[in-house]
Scaffold this motif. Structure first.
Motif, mmCIF file in Angstrom:
data_model
loop_
_atom_site.group_PDB
_atom_site.id
_atom_site.type_symbol
_atom_site.label_atom_id
_atom_site.label_comp_id
_atom_site.label_asym_id
_atom_site.label_seq_id
_atom_site.Cartn_x
_atom_site.Cartn_y
_atom_site.Cartn_z
ATOM 1 N N UNK A 261 0.825 -1.209 0.000
ATOM 2 C CA UNK A 261 0.000 0.000 0.000
ATOM 3 C C UNK A 261 0.858 1.258 0.000
ATOM 4 N N UNK A 262 2.132 1.116 0.359
ATOM 5 C CA UNK A 262 3.041 2.263 0.381
ATOM 6 C C UNK A 262 3.756 2.456 -0.952
ATOM 7 N N UNK A 263 3.488 1.575 -1.919
ATOM 8 C CA UNK A 263 4.217 1.626 -3.191
ATOM 9 C C UNK A 263 4.138 2.981 -3.886
ATOM 10 N N UNK B 221 8.969 9.020 -4.148
ATOM 11 C CA UNK B 221 10.214 9.508 -3.547
ATOM 12 C C UNK B 221 11.410 9.093 -4.400
ATOM 13 N N UNK B 222 11.478 7.805 -4.746
ATOM 14 C CA UNK B 222 12.624 7.301 -5.511
ATOM 15 C C UNK B 222 12.704 7.929 -6.896
ATOM 16 N N UNK B 223 11.565 8.113 -7.543
ATOM 17 C CA UNK B 223 11.569 8.691 -8.890
ATOM 18 C C UNK B 223 12.016 10.150 -8.865
ATOM 19 N N UNK C 166 13.105 -0.529 -9.218
ATOM 20 C CA UNK C 166 14.087 -1.448 -8.649
ATOM 21 C C UNK C 166 14.365 -1.123 -7.187
ATOM 22 N N UNK C 167 14.460 0.157 -6.877
ATOM 23 C CA UNK C 167 14.732 0.587 -5.504
ATOM 24 C C UNK C 167 13.596 0.183 -4.573
ATOM 25 N N UNK C 168 12.364 0.362 -5.015
ATOM 26 C CA UNK C 168 11.207 -0.006 -4.195
ATOM 27 C C UNK C 168 11.194 -1.517 -3.959
ATOM 28 N N UNK C 169 11.462 -2.301 -4.986
ATOM 29 C CA UNK C 169 11.494 -3.751 -4.827
ATOM 30 C C UNK C 169 12.610 -4.184 -3.882
ATOM 31 N N UNK C 170 13.747 -3.510 -3.963
ATOM 32 C CA UNK C 170 14.870 -3.797 -3.064
ATOM 33 C C UNK C 170 14.470 -3.486 -1.621
ATOM 34 N N UNK C 171 13.745 -2.365 -1.434
ATOM 35 C CA UNK C 171 13.294 -1.989 -0.090
ATOM 36 C C UNK C 171 12.329 -3.029 0.474
ATOM 37 N N UNK C 172 11.421 -3.536 -0.355
ATOM 38 C CA UNK C 172 10.501 -4.579 0.091
ATOM 39 C C UNK C 172 11.273 -5.828 0.525
ATOM 40 N N UNK C 173 12.261 -6.212 -0.244
ATOM 41 C CA UNK C 173 13.052 -7.397 0.071
ATOM 42 C C UNK C 173 13.787 -7.225 1.403
ATOM 43 N N UNK C 174 14.348 -6.041 1.598
ATOM 44 C CA UNK C 174 15.055 -5.779 2.856
ATOM 45 C C UNK C 174 14.095 -5.812 4.048
ATOM 46 N N UNK C 175 12.891 -5.307 3.835
ATOM 47 C CA UNK C 175 11.892 -5.328 4.906
ATOM 48 C C UNK C 175 11.521 -6.761 5.274
ATOM 49 N N UNK C 176 11.321 -7.595 4.262
ATOM 50 C CA UNK C 176 10.942 -8.981 4.508
ATOM 51 C C UNK C 176 12.042 -9.753 5.228
ATOM 52 N N UNK D 27 14.715 3.354 3.904
ATOM 53 C CA UNK D 27 15.491 2.503 2.991
ATOM 54 C C UNK D 27 15.459 3.070 1.576
ATOM 55 N N UNK D 28 14.276 3.445 1.102
ATOM 56 C CA UNK D 28 14.144 3.969 -0.259
ATOM 57 C C UNK D 28 14.940 5.257 -0.428
ATOM 58 N N UNK D 29 14.868 6.147 0.541
ATOM 59 C CA UNK D 29 15.604 7.408 0.451
ATOM 60 C C UNK D 29 17.099 7.166 0.377
ATOM 61 N N UNK D 30 17.612 6.293 1.233
ATOM 62 C CA UNK D 30 19.051 6.062 1.262
ATOM 63 C C UNK D 30 19.543 5.255 0.057
ATOM 64 N N UNK D 31 18.717 4.340 -0.440
ATOM 65 C CA UNK D 31 19.082 3.637 -1.668
ATOM 66 C C UNK D 31 19.127 4.610 -2.847
ATOM 67 N N UNK D 32 18.209 5.558 -2.853
ATOM 68 C CA UNK D 32 18.190 6.572 -3.919
ATOM 69 C C UNK D 32 19.417 7.466 -3.835
ATOM 70 N N UNK D 33 19.796 7.847 -2.618
ATOM 71 C CA UNK D 33 20.992 8.675 -2.439
ATOM 72 C C UNK D 33 22.245 7.908 -2.853
ATOM 73 N N UNK D 34 22.298 6.632 -2.515
ATOM 74 C CA UNK D 34 23.440 5.804 -2.930
ATOM 75 C C UNK D 34 23.519 5.713 -4.445
#
Length: 320
Positions: A22-24, A30-32, A43-53, A70-77
Motif C-alpha cells: 500500500x506504500x508503493x 520519492x525514488x523517482x 528497482x529501488x522499491x522492490x529492493x526496499x521490500x526485500x530488505x523489509x521482509x 530505505x528507499x531514500x538512502x538507496x536513492x541517495x546511494x
C-alpha cells in the motif's frame, strides 16, 4: 504540498507483515523524484521490500518509516554511484518520462501526484542540488516530512537538515517564480503549438513562446539530438516548425497524453514510441520544451502505454 499519512513515534504495528504494498505509490514517488529514473525507482522499491521482509520485524516500529528510510538512502546511494555516468552522458540529460493518465490504482504516482514536483521541468531543476539537498528538499517541501523525521532518515542532525533545506530553496528560488497555469489551459496551448507547427504559422508559434524560451533534447548519444540547449523565440520556433513536428513521416502518429502531470506530445509508429515532447507552460506562454528521443529512457513509458486496457492512443488524443 503532497498529503501523506503521518506516523506517530512509538506506534507499533500489530501485524509486521501488513500489506506493505500500500506504500508503493509513496515510495515510488520519492525514488523517482530523487533519481529521475522510473525504472530505477521501481528497482529501488522492490529492493526496499526485500530488505523489509528479511529484517527483524520486532525492532521495526513503523513499516512505512522503515521503507521510506530505505528507499531514500538507496536513492541517495544511486545518485552518488551515478555521478560519473551523468558527467560522461552524451549531450543533455533529461529524466525518464512517466505516464500519469492511468486508471486510478494503476498509476505509480496515484494520489501522490503533484503537478509541479512531478514535471520534467522541476525534475531538471532539481539537478542543481546536491543529493542531500535534493533529499531534504523533496521530503520536507513535497512529502511533508518534518526536519526531525528527515534527520533520522538520512542520519544527519535537524540543524544540518535545516541548512540543507534553506540552501536548496535558495538554489531553486529564482527558477520557480513564474506562475503555472491550469491543466485545461496547458492542453489548449499544447494543441495550439502543434497546430502552428503543422501549418507553418511562424507568427502564431512565436507568440506562444516566451522571449527567453529554451529547448532541450535528450538523445543519449543513441539518437541524433542537439547537444546543447537552444534559446530564443525565433530559433526555437524555427527549430520546431521545420523539425520534429513539421517533418513527421506520414506513417507516424502524433497524439496527446498526460506525461508527468501535464499534456505532452507523443509520436509513435505502429505502436512503437519514437519521441516525447513536454512543454513547460508558465504565465500562459511556453518557457521550456523538453524532447526525449533516447530509446532507453522511453522504455518505461512504452511499457506503461502498452499496459493500458484501451488502445495505445485513442482517436480523441490523435492530433490531425
Amino acid at each position: 504540498m503532497i498529503k501523506r499519512e503521518l506516523t506517530f513515534e512509538g506506534a507499533i504495528s500489530h501485524n509486521p507483515m501488513e500489506n506493505i504494498h500500500t506504500y508503493q505509490p509513496l515510495l515510488f514517488s520519492i525514488a523517482y523524484r530523487l533519481t529521475g529514473y522510473a525504472s530505477q525507482a521501481e528497482d529501488i522499491v522492490q529492493d526496499a521490500y526485500l530488505r523489509y521482509q528479511q529484517a527483524d520485524h520486532a525492532v521495526i516500529h513503523s513499516p512505512k518509516s522503515y521503507l521510506t528510510t530505505v528507499v531514500t538512502n538507496l536513492s541517495l546511494n544511486y545518485l552518488k554511484s551515478a555521478q560519473r555516468e551523468r558527467e560522461e552522458y552524451i549531450g543533455i540529460w533529461l529524466p525518464e518520462p512517466v505516464l500519469t493518465a492511468l486508471p486510478e490504482g494503476d498509476s505509480p504516482e496515484e494520489q501522490y501526484e503533484q503537478q509541479e514536483s512531478l514535471s520534467i521541468a522541476f525534475l531538471v531543476l532539481l539537478e542543481r542540488l546536491s543529493p542531500p539537498e535534493r533529499a531534504v528538499f523533496l521530503l520536507h517541501e513535497v512529502f511533508d516530512y518534518s526536519l526531525v523525521e528527515i534527520a533520522e532518515i538520512i542520519e544527519k542532525t535537524p540543524e544540518h537538515c535545516r541548512q540543507l533545506f534553506h540552501s536548496a530553496k535558495n538554489h531553486l528560488a529564482e527558477k520557480r517564480q513564474r506562475i503555472s497555469v491550469s491543466p485545461a489551459t496547458q492542453r489548449q496551448l499544447t494543441e495550439s503549438f502543434v497546430a502552428a507547427c503543422q501549418s507553418g504559422d511562424l507568427a502564431t508559434l512565436t507568440k506562444l513562446l516566451a522571449s527567453d524560451v529554451t529547448a532541450w533534447a535528450d538523445g543519449g548519444g543513441k539518437v541524433r539530438a542537439s547537444l546543447f540547449p537552444i534559446s530564443g523565440q525565433e530559433r526555437v520556433a524555427k527549430r520546431f516548425m521545420v523539425g520534429l513536428i513539421h517533418r513527421v513521416p506520414a506513417d507516424n502518429v502524433l497524439f496527446l497524453d498526460e506525461i508527468n502531470g501535464a499534456p505532452a506530445i507523443l509520436c509513435s509508429r505502429s505502436g512503437h514510441l519514437n519521441w516525447v515532447l513536454t512543454l513547460d507552460i508558465r504565465d500562459h506562454v511556453i518557457v521550456g520544451l523538453y524532447t526525449l528521443v533516447n530509446p532507453d529512457k522511453l522504455a518505461f513509458l512504452q511499457r506503461q502505454l502498452e499496459s493500458r486496457p484501451e488502445p495505445f492512443h485513442s482517436s480523441s488524443q490523435i492530433l490531425s
